[in-house]
Design a protein around this motif. Structure first.
Motif, short mmCIF file in Angstrom:
data_model
loop_
_atom_site.label_atom_id
_atom_site.label_comp_id
_atom_site.label_asym_id
_atom_site.label_seq_id
_atom_site.Cartn_x
_atom_site.Cartn_y
_atom_site.Cartn_z
N TRP A 256 0.82 -1.21 0.00
CA TRP A 256 0.00 0.00 0.00
C TRP A 256 0.86 1.27 0.00
O TRP A 256 1.81 1.38 0.76
CB TRP A 256 -0.90 0.02 1.23
CG TRP A 256 -1.88 -1.12 1.27
CD1 TRP A 256 -1.64 -2.40 1.67
CD2 TRP A 256 -3.26 -1.06 0.89
NE1 TRP A 256 -2.78 -3.17 1.57
CE2 TRP A 256 -3.79 -2.37 1.09
CE3 TRP A 256 -4.10 -0.06 0.41
CZ2 TRP A 256 -5.13 -2.67 0.83
CZ3 TRP A 256 -5.42 -0.35 0.16
CH2 TRP A 256 -5.93 -1.65 0.37
N HIS A 257 0.49 2.23 -0.84
CA HIS A 257 1.23 3.49 -0.97
C HIS A 257 0.28 4.67 -0.73
O HIS A 257 -0.62 4.92 -1.54
CB HIS A 257 1.82 3.63 -2.37
CG HIS A 257 2.78 2.56 -2.76
ND1 HIS A 257 4.16 2.77 -2.80
CD2 HIS A 257 2.60 1.27 -3.14
CE1 HIS A 257 4.76 1.66 -3.18
NE2 HIS A 257 3.83 0.73 -3.40
N PRO A 258 0.45 5.43 0.35
CA PRO A 258 -0.34 6.66 0.54
C PRO A 258 0.26 7.78 -0.30
O PRO A 258 1.47 8.05 -0.21
CB PRO A 258 -0.21 6.93 2.04
CG PRO A 258 1.11 6.33 2.41
CD PRO A 258 1.34 5.16 1.50
N VAL A 259 -0.56 8.42 -1.11
CA VAL A 259 -0.05 9.41 -2.07
C VAL A 259 -0.70 10.78 -1.83
O VAL A 259 -1.92 10.88 -1.65
CB VAL A 259 -0.32 8.96 -3.52
CG1 VAL A 259 0.24 9.98 -4.52
CG2 VAL A 259 0.30 7.59 -3.77
N TYR A 260 0.14 11.80 -1.84
CA TYR A 260 -0.33 13.18 -1.72
C TYR A 260 0.23 13.95 -2.91
O TYR A 260 1.42 13.87 -3.20
CB TYR A 260 0.16 13.81 -0.42
CG TYR A 260 -0.26 15.24 -0.21
CD1 TYR A 260 -1.51 15.55 0.31
CD2 TYR A 260 0.60 16.29 -0.52
CE1 TYR A 260 -1.90 16.87 0.52
CE2 TYR A 260 0.22 17.61 -0.32
CZ TYR A 260 -1.04 17.89 0.20
OH TYR A 260 -1.42 19.19 0.39
N THR A 261 -0.63 14.70 -3.59
CA THR A 261 -0.16 15.49 -4.73
C THR A 261 0.34 16.84 -4.22
O THR A 261 -0.44 17.62 -3.65
CB THR A 261 -1.27 15.70 -5.76
OG1 THR A 261 -1.80 14.42 -6.15
CG2 THR A 261 -0.72 16.40 -7.00
#
Length: 325
Positions: A256-261
């Motif tokens: 799982w990868h939490p991504v923030y732009t």
């Protein structure tokens, strides 16, 4: 379905398509009786690849007044759909056989024509969201489509990718060396099409395709999460199907990868220290979601338009669960 109908043919007359599999052949268009009639080559291909049942449903579709009119018209006259030429050419470039192209197109358009009735039935007969989704996904045209092109959903890289939170996540996953559904041989072709402006008719097709797609997992499956919605296709459908695959193949695991732009538009991943980096992954969904929500709550810049939606959805979900803003 090799060509769209010739402009000089009267609107009430269907044209037998020319087979692309006969290089250099010159075929004279044959006049058919007035009214909606089958395209012989198209139905022959449909019969060879999807079976008699699909052809029977196609014939029944001719008089089905319950179908959405535009979808019904395209199912009856598949080469009249404005994107037929694009689909045909892209399928050829992707290496698909002519018969597969013909049948896949007819199955897609037949599915669109079928879907409206299934959507109405789902809302009338079911209260639970998942039961509604399951009924909408019972579209036999889409099921036959998966049987036809399932092998073309194989991944081109060692690792398969899933995502939630916007189409940019698919491109991001691909750039990191993983294969999302939209980058498979068939997914890449369909991803370029509009098909219909009514998303309720085509979303179930993507749901059926995505469920078949995860069956090709053979190792690590990388999941990129920019937003968390427990009712999303990712959480409600793809992950449960992956659990089934994992029970049969211990080599399959979820990453799982939490991504923030970021403010400059670049997707970045979030560490446990709530710092942005190029790679931060977790073994469980709960860890990933906690880090994502902590960052959105504590570190999100209100001036960052790229992540404003993710922040708003997070706040709305927390509020719905009784948490203060």
């Amino acid at each position: 379905m090799r060509e769209a109908r010739t402009p000089s043919v009267p609107p009430a007359t269907a044209t037998a398509p020319r087979r692309r599999s006969e290089p250099g052949a010159r075929t004279t268009d044959r006049q058919q009786p007035a009214g909606p009639v089958p395209h012989p080559a198209a139905l022959a291909a449909l019969q060879r690849t999807a079976g008699n049942a699909a052809v029977t449903r196609w014939v029944q579709r001719q008089e089905d007044t319950g179908a959405r009119e535009e979808a019904r018209r395209h199912a009856i006259d598949p080469t009249g759909h404005g994107e037929w030429g694009t689909f045909r050419d892209d399928m050829a470039r992707a290496g698909f056989d002519d018969d597969v192209t013909d049948a896949a197109w007819q199955l897609i358009l037949g599915g669109l024509a079928e879907q409206g009735q299934l959507n109405d039935e789902a809302m009338a007969a079911h209260v639970k969201r998942q039961d509604q989704r399951d009924h909408r996904a019972s579209n036999t045209w889409y099921q036959d489509l998966v049987k036809l092109i399932g092998a073309y959903l194989k991944i081109k890289t060692p690792t398969l990718a899933l995502w939630s939170g916007g189409r940019q996540m698919s491109d991001y996953a691909l750039a990191k060396g993983h294969t999302p559904l939209e980058s498979t041989a068939f997914g890449g072709v369909v991803d370029k099409l509009t098909l219909t402006e009514d998303w309720s008719l085509k979303t179930p097709m993507w749901n059926v395709l995505s469920k078949a797609f995860v069956n090709h997992a053979g190792g690590a499956v990388h999941i990129f999460l920019r937003g968390y919605d427990p009712d999303s296709v990712l959480i409600a459908q793809e992950i449960p199907q992956l659990r089934v695959v994992m029970a049969l193949n211990p080599a399959v695991r979820l990453v799982w990868h939490p991504v923030y732009t970021a403010a400059d538009g670049r997707p970045m991943e979030i560490t446990k220290r709530l710092e942005l980096t190029t790679d931060a992954h977790y073994a469980t969904r709960d860890e990933c979601v906690q880090v994502l929500y902590d960052y959105l709550r504590l570190e999100h810049d209100p001036a960052n338009d790229h992540s404003r939606r993710a922040h708003a959805e997070m706040n709305a979900r927390l509020a719905a669960n009784g948490n203060a803003p």
